[in-house]
Design a protein around this motif. Structure first.
Motif, PDB file in Angstrom:
ATOM      1  N   LEU A  68     -42.553  26.431 -20.420  1.00 37.77           N
ATOM      2  CA  LEU A  68     -41.505  25.357 -20.451  1.00 37.77           C
ATOM      3  C   LEU A  68     -41.252  24.705 -21.877  1.00 37.77           C
ATOM      4  N   GLY A  69     -39.913  24.483 -21.648  1.00 42.37           N
ATOM      5  CA  GLY A  69     -39.088  23.796 -23.438  1.00 42.37           C
ATOM      6  C   GLY A  69     -40.481  22.566 -24.201  1.00 42.37           C
ATOM      7  N   PRO A  70     -39.512  21.952 -24.674  1.00 37.43           N
ATOM      8  CA  PRO A  70     -41.184  20.856 -25.573  1.00 37.43           C
ATOM      9  C   PRO A  70     -40.161  19.910 -25.621  1.00 37.43           C
ATOM     10  N   TYR A  71     -38.987  19.541 -24.518  1.00 43.13           N
ATOM     11  CA  TYR A  71     -38.598  17.920 -24.499  1.00 43.13           C
ATOM     12  C   TYR A  71     -39.449  17.256 -23.532  1.00 43.13           C
ATOM     13  N   HIS A  72     -39.496  16.145 -24.441  1.00 42.52           N
ATOM     14  CA  HIS A  72     -40.446  14.590 -22.599  1.00 42.52           C
ATOM     15  C   HIS A  72     -39.294  14.136 -22.033  1.00 42.52           C
ATOM     16  N   VAL A  73     -39.397  14.113 -21.237  1.00 45.69           N
ATOM     17  CA  VAL A  73     -38.481  13.923 -19.674  1.00 45.69           C
ATOM     18  C   VAL A  73     -39.049  12.144 -19.825  1.00 45.69           C
ATOM     19  N   THR A  74     -37.644  11.029 -19.694  1.00 45.41           N
ATOM     20  CA  THR A  74     -37.668   9.800 -18.638  1.00 45.41           C
ATOM     21  C   THR A  74     -36.374  10.342 -18.019  1.00 45.41           C
ATOM     22  N   VAL A  75     -37.328   9.874 -16.455  1.00 45.02           N
ATOM     23  CA  VAL A  75     -36.193  10.096 -15.049  1.00 45.02           C
ATOM     24  C   VAL A  75     -35.897   8.347 -14.507  1.00 45.02           C
ATOM     25  N   ASP A  76     -35.309   7.970 -14.215  1.00 49.62           N
ATOM     26  CA  ASP A  76     -34.486   6.855 -13.739  1.00 49.62           C
ATOM     27  C   ASP A  76     -34.095   6.761 -12.087  1.00 49.62           C
ATOM     28  N   ARG A  77     -34.787   6.336 -11.758  1.00 51.36           N
ATOM     29  CA  ARG A  77     -35.045   6.591  -9.577  1.00 51.36           C
ATOM     30  C   ARG A  77     -33.408   6.006  -9.095  1.00 51.36           C
ATOM     31  N   ASP A  78     -32.859   6.970  -8.194  1.00 56.47           N
ATOM     32  CA  ASP A  78     -31.831   6.054  -7.418  1.00 56.47           C
ATOM     33  C   ASP A  78     -30.878   6.045  -8.037  1.00 56.47           C
ATOM     34  N   LEU A  79     -30.108   6.184  -8.470  1.00 53.73           N
ATOM     35  CA  LEU A  79     -28.388   5.652  -9.242  1.00 53.73           C
ATOM     36  C   LEU A  79     -28.054   6.268  -7.893  1.00 53.73           C
ATOM     37  N   ARG A  80     -27.167   5.078  -7.599  1.00 53.17           N
ATOM     38  CA  ARG A  80     -26.394   4.885  -6.625  1.00 53.17           C
ATOM     39  C   ARG A  80     -24.777   5.244  -7.114  1.00 53.17           C
ATOM     40  N   VAL A  81     -24.446   6.171  -6.080  1.00 54.03           N
ATOM     41  CA  VAL A  81     -23.156   7.126  -6.165  1.00 54.03           C
ATOM     42  C   VAL A  81     -22.021   6.394  -5.773  1.00 54.03           C
ATOM     43  N   PRO A  82     -20.632   5.918  -5.471  1.00 51.54           N
ATOM     44  CA  PRO A  82     -20.424   5.590  -4.159  1.00 51.54           C
ATOM     45  C   PRO A  82     -19.260   7.368  -3.836  1.00 51.54           C
ATOM     46  N   MET A  83     -19.355   7.528  -2.400  1.00 46.96           N
ATOM     47  CA  MET A  83     -17.697   7.810  -2.456  1.00 46.96           C
ATOM     48  C   MET A  83     -16.637   7.494  -1.809  1.00 46.96           C
ATOM     49  N   ASP A  84     -15.972   8.460  -1.775  1.00 49.04           N
ATOM     50  CA  ASP A  84     -14.707   8.341  -1.077  1.00 49.04           C
ATOM     51  C   ASP A  84     -14.756   7.540  -0.121  1.00 49.04           C
ATOM     52  N   ASP A  85     -15.550   7.175   1.071  1.00 49.91           N
ATOM     53  CA  ASP A  85     -15.132   6.181   2.207  1.00 49.91           C
ATOM     54  C   ASP A  85     -16.531   5.512   2.566  1.00 49.91           C
ATOM     55  N   GLY A  86     -16.416   5.022   0.954  1.00 45.89           N
ATOM     56  CA  GLY A  86     -17.359   3.945   0.181  1.00 45.89           C
ATOM     57  C   GLY A  86     -19.196   3.612   0.917  1.00 45.89           C
ATOM     58  N   VAL A  87     -19.560   5.223   1.339  1.00 47.23           N
ATOM     59  CA  VAL A  87     -20.718   5.702   1.568  1.00 47.23           C
ATOM     60  C   VAL A  87     -21.415   5.816   0.013  1.00 47.23           C
ATOM     61  N   GLU A  88     -22.525   5.449  -0.243  1.00 44.59           N
ATOM     62  CA  GLU A  88     -23.500   5.648  -1.377  1.00 44.59           C
ATOM     63  C   GLU A  88     -24.630   6.850  -1.907  1.00 44.59           C
ATOM     64  N   LEU A  89     -24.888   7.750  -2.204  1.00 47.76           N
ATOM     65  CA  LEU A  89     -25.726   8.595  -1.677  1.00 47.76           C
ATOM     66  C   LEU A  89     -26.633   8.542  -3.538  1.00 47.76           C
ATOM     67  N   LEU A  90     -27.859   8.895  -3.425  1.00 47.50           N
ATOM     68  CA  LEU A  90     -28.719   8.401  -4.133  1.00 47.50           C
ATOM     69  C   LEU A  90     -28.869   9.910  -4.436  1.00 47.50           C
ATOM     70  N   GLY A  91     -29.230   9.636  -6.401  1.00 45.02           N
ATOM     71  CA  GLY A  91     -29.592  10.624  -7.213  1.00 45.02           C
ATOM     72  C   GLY A  91     -30.585   9.917  -8.110  1.00 45.02           C
ATOM     73  N   ASP A  92     -31.131  11.153  -9.506  1.00 46.37           N
ATOM     74  CA  ASP A  92     -31.840  10.793  -9.923  1.00 46.37           C
ATOM     75  C   ASP A  92     -31.700  10.773 -11.398  1.00 46.37           C
ATOM     76  N   LEU A  93     -31.846  10.834 -11.984  1.00 44.53           N
ATOM     77  CA  LEU A  93     -31.638  11.261 -13.697  1.00 44.53           C
ATOM     78  C   LEU A  93     -32.582  11.353 -14.807  1.00 44.53           C
ATOM     79  N   TYR A  94     -32.686  12.690 -14.760  1.00 41.91           N
ATOM     80  CA  TYR A  94     -33.574  13.415 -15.712  1.00 41.91           C
ATOM     81  C   TYR A  94     -33.088  13.761 -17.471  1.00 41.91           C
ATOM     82  N   ARG A  95     -33.779  12.762 -18.390  1.00 44.82           N
ATOM     83  CA  ARG A  95     -33.328  12.616 -19.463  1.00 44.82           C
ATOM     84  C   ARG A  95     -34.265  13.449 -20.278  1.00 44.82           C
ATOM     85  N   PRO A  96     -33.758  14.376 -21.323  1.00 39.01           N
ATOM     86  CA  PRO A  96     -35.079  14.843 -22.425  1.00 39.01           C
ATOM     87  C   PRO A  96     -34.670  13.394 -23.416  1.00 39.01           C
TER      88      PRO A  96
END
Length: 558
Positions: A22-50
């Motif tokens: 696998l690649g050489p980069y170290h990775v940080t993770v930002d958990r449970d970012l909230r993304v608003p949908m058009d109807d106001g519902v929020e979906l969760l996502g994680d951001l993996y940053r090298p």
């Protein structure tokens, strides 16, 4: 400085990909970012940053319903190790995301809203690609064509589509036959996931209760038998037999495939549940002037051997598209030939040099390119003792080819075999069976399997297919009976790239079921969700006349 846990996670991710470096980069993770949908519902996502990666590489978006951590998160981490920021989001109603999960229905609107949100974030790199397999490939198809057509400035700029397709209705009702093992097994899995970690204590596809539920009639009672209560989408699936119903058409994205203008990489396997449809979408893109890169290996849906090659292909593809780094690929298509056990680099699939050749099914079990004696082959299909499935593509790990020798001794399986070959015979494409058949039942299935018969007697699966006749879902496309009551039923088999070695023979099975891979046909023609009465069917396969039963093989001359 990486922690012990991070090093262990990386080692496990590499092992899951066949010990791929696998690649050489170290990775940080930002958990449970909230993304608003058009109807106001929020979906969760994680951001993996090298850390320290090339900012010119694209941000990769993955969307799906199976969670974001552990083994599932490995795909995101593996890309992040290579320098790609990855945003991995859970579908509506799953793993902390708001709303109610209804498979397929909300993925287009939620996916488009997510793409717009990602492009507004300070960590966005300015270019966007999508990635994922199975359902996480479907979520890509849900947005790609529509956005390329209507909003090209923010559409995905590359897609990596692994073992997937743009219309799950077609696999749920496969030529009129309900794909019971996959549909009920997957629903069982998702219901357990919805109950959290405690619900996953038992392996869902090995659940004894599930296996009992496969035998329950009517079909609409199967979910309650498996999990103790109705599952709302499963009830929708068994109730809508017609793929022309609005329920299915609103979640199909097949028609928008040709609108996709971004570069595409496809990865699949000969034994995957989506292979026929994935290769047909490949063909749509070729005909639209956007030929994808395509890799087809000796894999099923859960084959561990797929992960390493798929990862390497994905990284090389993304770096070629976005950084101009040559991928080193010799040709657009790389396909594994079963039987010969070798890889081929091809310009297109199916390859040039394939030509259709008819093999006629003879009375007495022969198979040849010349006509045989007139007559019929008879067998009885009894849904009280349904013809069982022997292997075949599924959502279980056991999908590689199996020996059918014992299965072919059943009285409800008609078997036809060629003479041994003096020289190898290669096929490359989609075989098609045309079975002239008459049934005593209002509704019946025609299941056809192509096998490679070895000199030691093993009859090993190459590919197969099914078609239902006389049902609500098939009525519009059923071939009419002739004056003698026979119909010529065409059955498209799974695509294949196979060599029958010298000394081997072609085998063809014809039967009327493969339970529980496909739900048994009760024989009455009643609605599938309520049919509980069963009726045995006496089947007759005709070997005479201009439409005598035969199979058309795409014979390939390299």
């Amino acid at each position: 400085m990486t922690t012990l846990r991070q090093r262990l996670t990386r080692a496990l991710d590499a092992r899951a990909r066949g010990n791929t470096a696998l690649g050489p980069y170290h990775v940080t993770v930002d958990r449970d970012l909230r993304v608003p949908m058009d109807d106001g519902v929020e979906l969760l996502g994680d951001l993996y940053r090298p850390l320290g990666a090339d900012p010119a590489l694209p941000t990769v978006v993955i969307r799906g319903p199976y969670g974001r951590r552990g083994i599932i998160g490995g795909a995101a981490r593996a890309l992040a190790y290579e320098g790609f920021p990855v945003f991995f989001q859970s579908s509506r109603g799953t793993w902390g995301s708001g709303g109610r999960f209804t498979p397929q229905i909300d993925e287009q609107r939620d996916g488009i809203a997510t793409h717009r949100w990602v492009r507004r974030q300070p960590w966005f790199t300015g270019r966007l690609a999508t990635f994922g397999e199975s359902y996480m490939g479907y979520t890509q198809w849900a947005v790609a064509g529509k956005m390329c057509r209507e909003d090209p400035d923010i559409a995905p700029e590359a897609l990596i589509l692994q073992i997937t397709m743009p219309d799950f209705g077609e696999i749920t009702w496969d030529n009129g036959a309900f794909a019971l093992r996959n549909a009920l097994g997957w629903s069982n899995l998702m219901d357990r996931m919805g109950r959290g970690p405690r619900g996953l204590i038992t392996i869902p596809f090995a659940d004894r209760q599930l296996h009992k539920a496969f035998d329950v009639l009517p079909l609409s009672a199967g979910d309650t038998a498996a999990v103790g209560h109705p599952i709302h989408w499963y009830q929708d699936w068994v109730r809508h037999e017609r793929l022309t119903d609005e329920y299915w058409t609103r979640q199909s994205h097949t028609e928008s495939v040709s609108d996709v203008t971004a570069p595409v990489l496809m990865v699949t396997g000969w034994y995957d549940i989506f292979t026929p449809w994935q290769l047909r979408t490949y063909r749509r893109l070729v005909e639209a002037g956007n030929p994808p890169r395509l890799t087809i290996g000796p894999w099923g849906h859960l084959s561990r051997g797929k992960a390493g090659p798929a990862h390497r292909d994905s990284v090389a593809f993304l770096k070629e598209v976005f950084a101009g780094t040559p991928s080193g690929r010799a040709a657009p298509v790389r396909a594994y030939q079963t039987g010969a056990r070798q890889w081929h680099d091809l310009e297109v699939w199916p390859p040039a040099g394939s030509a259709a050749r008819d093999w006629l099914l003879h009375t007495g079990g022969g198979l040849a390119t010349a006509a045989g004696p007139a007559g019929v082959t008879r067998y009885t299909y009894d849904p009280a003792d349904p013809t069982p499935a022997v292997g075949g593509p599924s959502l279980t790990p056991q999908t590689l080819p199996m020996d059918n020798a014992a299965h072919e001794r059943r009285p409800d399986v008609a078997v036809f075999r060629s003479e041994p070959f003096g020289a190898p015979l290669d096929i490359a494409g989609e075989p098609l069976a045309a079975i002239r058949i008459r049934s005593s039942a209002p509704s019946f299935d025609v299941f056809v399997r192509l096998t490679d018969v070895h000199p030691d007697g093993r009859s090993v699966t190459v590919c197969d297919g099914i078609r239902r006749i006389g049902s609500i879902g098939s009525a519009a496309t059923d071939p009419p009976p002739d004056d003698d009551g026979f119909r010529v039923v065409e059955v498209a088999l799974w695509p294949a790239f196979h060599r029958f070695a010298a000394g081997h023979r072609i085998g063809v099975q014809v039967s009327s079921g493969a339970h529980p891979r496909y739900a048994r046909n009760p024989g009455t023609g009643e609605p599938a969700d309520t049919a509980a009465t069963i009726r045995a069917a006496r089947q007759e396969i005709s070997h005479e006349g201009p439409h005598a039963s035969h199979i058309i093989l795409p014979v390939w001359t390299p």
